[in-house]
Motif scaffolding. Structure first.
Motif: not given
Ligand code: FE
Ligand code: CA
Length: 525
Positions: A157-159, A184-186, A419-423, A451-453
């Protein structure tokens, strides 16, 4: 033909040059010349939503994929031939047909292929304007009554394009997965500007936020020019759901995160949803609603996958302010958060989910959705415990209903994926999160971002003693999770790339967990 004239007018291909090119070998980032040479398939191919008889295959024709009008540099309807073969070299073609790529759907092609044999790999490609697309690999699911032996699933998730390279997708493509869950957060609808853009390795093509159909199409097209993302899609079918950034940060249902943006937000969301369904290989014919995304897949008798939509039907954020519905921490004084009629999923989706739990008698019951489900008690400034309104903690009544439904159902081995929480998070989902002794109802794995912060490590690590159901947390890495599922156990490998700033990042394994068939809960190996 107008299309050929477009190509030649740019002077990048000689007039009359043979239009049969081999699939391009792509460098780390693509120049406009690379993209034109890959025309009309500069966005690659994809497959998705496999069942025992087939899967979806996808491509989008474009000559100028980042065209600001969202039309990809094409104006005419264009015939596209697709073919499915039993071999990698596409010699033994078993199915082939023609469809028309049309301007109203930005020349996106979504074909639901049927009539294939269960439980085997297939290869596919498209042909248009005298050229062949790259070849993609897909596979069918085992037949519903098959006692399938094993199942390999990747999840990511989260790219966010601007903050790193998609090495995680490249390494995920090399895992020989049967399918990949994209949670999500593609894409990210916003762009970094000013100070926040400094030091970022890439820029969005349009340095604005996606707000309309052309903007969202431009964003999907940009992301899909990425060679690592194309490799992922070509390697195996994907099963996708969305989170907020496919539309707007922290939006919920038809409400913007900013109250001032409410007029026009429905139109914005509609544009975002249209672009999503145009660009993603979702099997749409069975959904009976143009915007429905929640659905159920089966992998023989080994696994059932319930794919949820956590955004489209949710109740408004609890205890939002007059101006903002942005996610925030709220304390015990926010009673709205606890109201039983509020729903994260909407009552229709909740009914659908609960009534289908355990029906297929699958050995493993995977619920693929966008967010961390476990409760997190987060000490606030004054030591008061707070709850994050945008996630499952903002909708505890739905989480209680879901966990009760899982307990009451015959669904074996429930595993929640998010996903979503970048961890990365591995948790025990508890019947009562306030009581560490209460029953563990399901196992949860949440993947780190592509990749997302990430969130800062120390403050979250400091919360763990307050949250004994969390078995693992890590936010200092990016990557994906690979699941190997067999009748007797599920193994989850949490993979990390060496450096999101490097297009050639290498891969390592952060942690490996095993869930045995039987009582829920992951054990580190
Ligand atoms: Fe995200
Ligand atoms: Ca998100």
């Amino acid at each position: 033909m107008a299309v050929t004239m477009n190509l030649t007018r740019r002077g990048l291909l000689a007039a009359g040059a043979p239009l049969l090119l081999a699939p391009a070998a792509f460098a780390d980032s693509r120049t406009p010349t690379d993209l034109l040479e890959a025309a009309p398939f500069p966005l690659g191919v994809a497959s998705g939503d496999p069942d025992a008889e087939g899967f979806v295959i996808w491509t989008r024709l474009a000559l100028d994929p980042l065209a600001l009008d969202g039309q990809g540099g094409l104006t005419d309807a264009i015939p596209v031939r697709w073919m499915i073969a039993e071999d990698e070299a596409m010699r033994s073609v078993v199915l082939s047909d023609e469809v028309t790529a049309i301007p109203p759907s930005a020349h996106c092609v979504n074909v639901e292929v049927k009539g294939l044999r269960p439980d085997r790999p297939y290869w596919y490609r498209f042909e248009a304007l005298g050229r062949h697309s790259p070849i993609g690999r897909a596979r069918t699911a085992p037949s519903p009554d098959a006692a399938a032996g094993q199942f390999r699933v990747g999840m990511a998730s989260c790219s966010h394009w601007e903050v790193g390279y998609f090495s995680a997708y490249r390494h995920m493509a090399e895992q020989s997965s049967d399918l990949n869950l994209l949670l999500g957060d593609y894409i990210y609808e916003y762009s970094y500007r000013g100070d926040r853009a400094a030091g970022r390795p890439r820029r969005h093509d349009r340095q604005d936020d996606a707000l309309d159909l052309a903007g969202y199409r431009n964003r999907y097209a940009l992301y899909k020019t990425d060679p690592d993302l194309q490799a992922l899609h070509a390697s195996a079918p994907c099963v996708v759901t969305w989170d907020d950034h496919e539309v707007q940060n922290d939006y919920g249902a038809d409400l913007s995160q900013n109250v001032s943006e409410d007029p026009g937000f429905r139109a914005r969301r509609l544009a975002a949803y249209q672009a999503f369904f145009e660009h993603m290989p979702v099997r749409r014919s069975c959904l009976n609603d143009p915007w429905r995304l929640y659905r159920r897949l089966h992998w023989g008798r080994l696994a059932q996958i319930d794919v949820l939509d956590g955004r489209q039907y949710r109740s408004p954020a609890a205890c939002s302010t007059e101006r903002s519905r942005r996610a925030r921490m709220v304390g015990g004084d926010c009673l709205e958060r606890l109201q039983p009629h509020r729903s994260m999923l909407g009552l229709a989706q909740e009914d659908w989910l609960y009534s289908g739990l355990g029906q297929a008698e699958a050995r493993w019951n995977l619920i693929a959705q966008d967010l961390l489900m476990a409760s997190l008690r987060q000490p606030g400034r004054d030591g008061v415990v707070g709850h994050w309104t945008d996630g499952w903690d903002g909708y505890p009544a739905t989480r209680d209903r879901l966990l009760s439904a899982l307990q009451a159902s015959a669904a074996a081995n429930p595993v929640i994926l998010g996903g979503d929480i970048h961890s990365y998070w591995t948790t025990d989902l508890k019947a009562d999160f306030r009581d560490p002794e209460s029953a563990t109802v399901a196992t949860e794995f949440v993947t780190g971002s592509v990749t997302s912060d990430p969130p800062p490590y120390e403050p979250f690590a400091a919360m763990l003693p307050e949250n004994p159901h969390v078995r693992f947390f890590e936010s200092r890495a990016h990557g994906f999770v690979a699941l190997d599922i067999r009748p007797d156990r599920l193994e989850a490998r949490l993979h990390a790339i060496s450096d999101r700033m490097r297009p050639d990042a290498t891969l390592s394994t952060l942690k490996t967990f095993v869930v045995e068939d039987g009582p829920p809960g992951a054990v580190e190996t």
